[in-house]
Design a protein around this motif. Structure first.
Motif, mmCIF file in Angstrom:
data_model
loop_
_atom_site.group_PDB
_atom_site.id
_atom_site.type_symbol
_atom_site.label_atom_id
_atom_site.label_comp_id
_atom_site.label_asym_id
_atom_site.label_seq_id
_atom_site.Cartn_x
_atom_site.Cartn_y
_atom_site.Cartn_z
ATOM 1 N N THR A 89 6.665 -7.777 6.382
ATOM 2 C CA THR A 89 6.765 -6.391 5.901
ATOM 3 C C THR A 89 5.469 -5.612 6.113
ATOM 4 O O THR A 89 5.421 -4.403 5.857
ATOM 5 C CB THR A 89 7.148 -6.333 4.411
ATOM 6 N N GLY A 137 1.378 4.788 -1.607
ATOM 7 C CA GLY A 137 2.079 3.533 -1.323
ATOM 8 C C GLY A 137 1.749 2.933 0.033
ATOM 9 O O GLY A 137 2.372 1.942 0.449
ATOM 10 N N GLN A 172 10.794 -0.065 4.214
ATOM 11 C CA GLN A 172 11.263 -0.253 2.846
ATOM 12 C C GLN A 172 10.923 0.997 2.045
ATOM 13 O O GLN A 172 10.063 1.780 2.432
ATOM 14 C CB GLN A 172 10.566 -1.446 2.182
ATOM 15 N N THR A 173 11.604 1.174 0.942
ATOM 16 C CA THR A 173 11.252 2.240 0.018
ATOM 17 C C THR A 173 11.483 1.745 -1.402
ATOM 18 O O THR A 173 12.068 0.673 -1.603
ATOM 19 C CB THR A 173 12.075 3.522 0.281
ATOM 20 N N GLU A 174 11.029 2.500 -2.367
ATOM 21 C CA GLU A 174 11.193 2.109 -3.763
ATOM 22 C C GLU A 174 12.371 2.858 -4.384
ATOM 23 O O GLU A 174 12.674 3.989 -3.998
ATOM 24 C CB GLU A 174 9.905 2.403 -4.545
ATOM 25 N N LYS A 219 10.931 -1.209 -7.582
ATOM 26 C CA LYS A 219 11.578 -2.254 -6.784
ATOM 27 C C LYS A 219 11.807 -1.753 -5.362
ATOM 28 O O LYS A 219 12.250 -0.630 -5.139
ATOM 29 C CB LYS A 219 12.917 -2.640 -7.407
ATOM 30 N N LYS A 220 11.509 -2.597 -4.373
ATOM 31 C CA LYS A 220 11.617 -2.202 -2.967
ATOM 32 C C LYS A 220 12.995 -2.544 -2.401
ATOM 33 O O LYS A 220 13.551 -3.606 -2.690
ATOM 34 C CB LYS A 220 10.524 -2.872 -2.136
#
Length: 321
Positions: free
Chosen positions: A51, A89, A188-190, A231-232
């Protein structure tokens, strides 16, 4: 809009002129091992955590959109660019610092942090089963890094029309926008950045109607109401670690996670590009997305770069000389 269009033409013209000053293999004589050291460093981190690849790619993008591709995002400090809200981030700083420290041992004061970042982004894509390309190098590092200047970064909460304007202001067209957003195939994102789509999107408290119902249930399970907003979640539900066209197929089918991504399918200026990529089957129609992505990355990584005697070559990427 006419002013914006003329401004975009001027930026594009300057980008072409600067790109001519950059060249592949810039360090072939001054530091022949430069690209190999960056590659091995990225691979070392990637082997431990794949990642990190989208992290490096996003880091390069955020650098280029503010002050140009000059490594300004790498500067540490409370008022520096990296501490702006859109950048909180970001990941991958340690990879760039590691590569730089190795290069300073064998080629002190030669390889810029901006070039290391551009090379690392290329290697991150390649290691994720994506395309590779010759990165034009010769960038120099900027000497300004201010958090307020990050306000022009595209936000996932903005409509496509705003993104199109922000990309155009950097000399990037609608096709480039869709192509570069395709980097989300390994991103990815949260939950906090899209959970509003799941529970309270409309005035009646319903979910975003553009979300595929089966996918909506999956997202609600991953991001329950009042759950952990940090959370991702993968931006490509089908092949989150592979650089492919699956991301575009998801947009076509209503399986986009971020609202700004999904809206690319609804916008007349971007839908055709999304559709072309979604229908691009490897082995039958070639590698259109791969090819376009390399072109778009070279174009983006040439935005407002500093060359020649401009800027500096930092000794440490996180601080000015």
């Amino acid at each position: 809009m006419e002013v914006l269009w003329l401004s975009s033409l001027m930026i594009l013209a300057m980008s072409w002129a600067v790109q001519a000053q950059l060249k592949a293999g810039f360090y072939s004589s001054s530091c022949p091992r430069a690209e190999g050291i960056v590659r091995s460093t990225v691979q070392s981190y990637f082997n431990k955590d794949p990642t990190i690849a989208p992290g490096l790619l996003r880091l390069h993008f955020h650098d280029c959109f503010v002050q140009g591709c000059d490594g300004s995002i790498l500067i540490a400090g409370s008022s520096a660019e990296r501490n702006a809200l859109p950048n909180l981030g970001l990941r991958g700083f340690e990879v760039i610092d590691d590569a730089k420290s190795q290069l300073e041992v064998i080629c002190p004061g030669v390889v810029s942090c901006a070039d290391i970042l551009a090379l690392a982004a290329r290697d991150a894509v390649d290691l994720s089963d994506g395309p590779s390309w010759s990165v034009p190098t010769g960038r120099r590092d900027g000497t300004v890094s201010l958090s307020p200047q990050a306000s022009n970064l595209p936000s996932p909460l903005e409509p496509v029309s705003v993104h199109r304007q922000k990309f155009a202001a950097k000399g990037l067209d609608d096709h480039d926008l869709v192509t570069l957003v395709g980097a989300h195939t390994i991103g990815q994102t949260e939950c906090r950045f899209f959970s509003y789509r799941l529970y309270n999107f409309t005035a009646t408290g319903n979910a975003d109607p553009t979300i595929n119902q089966a996918f909506l249930a999956q997202l609600q399970a991953l991001c329950p109401k009042n759950g952990d907003g940090l959370k991702k979640v993968p931006l490509d539900k089908d092949s989150p670690d592979k650089f492919d066209v699956s991301f575009f197929k998801n947009l076509r089918d209503g399986n986009g996670v971020l609202e700004s991504d999904q809206r690319l399918w609804a916008d007349d200026a971007t839908k055709t590009v999304v559709q072309n990529y979604a229908e691009n089957i490897r082995g039958l129609l070639g590698f259109r997305f791969d090819y376009d992505f390399t072109k778009a990355m070279i174009k983006m990584s040439s935005i407002e770069v500093k060359t020649g005697t401009q800027g500096e070559i930092r000794k440490v990427c996180s601080k000015f000389n």
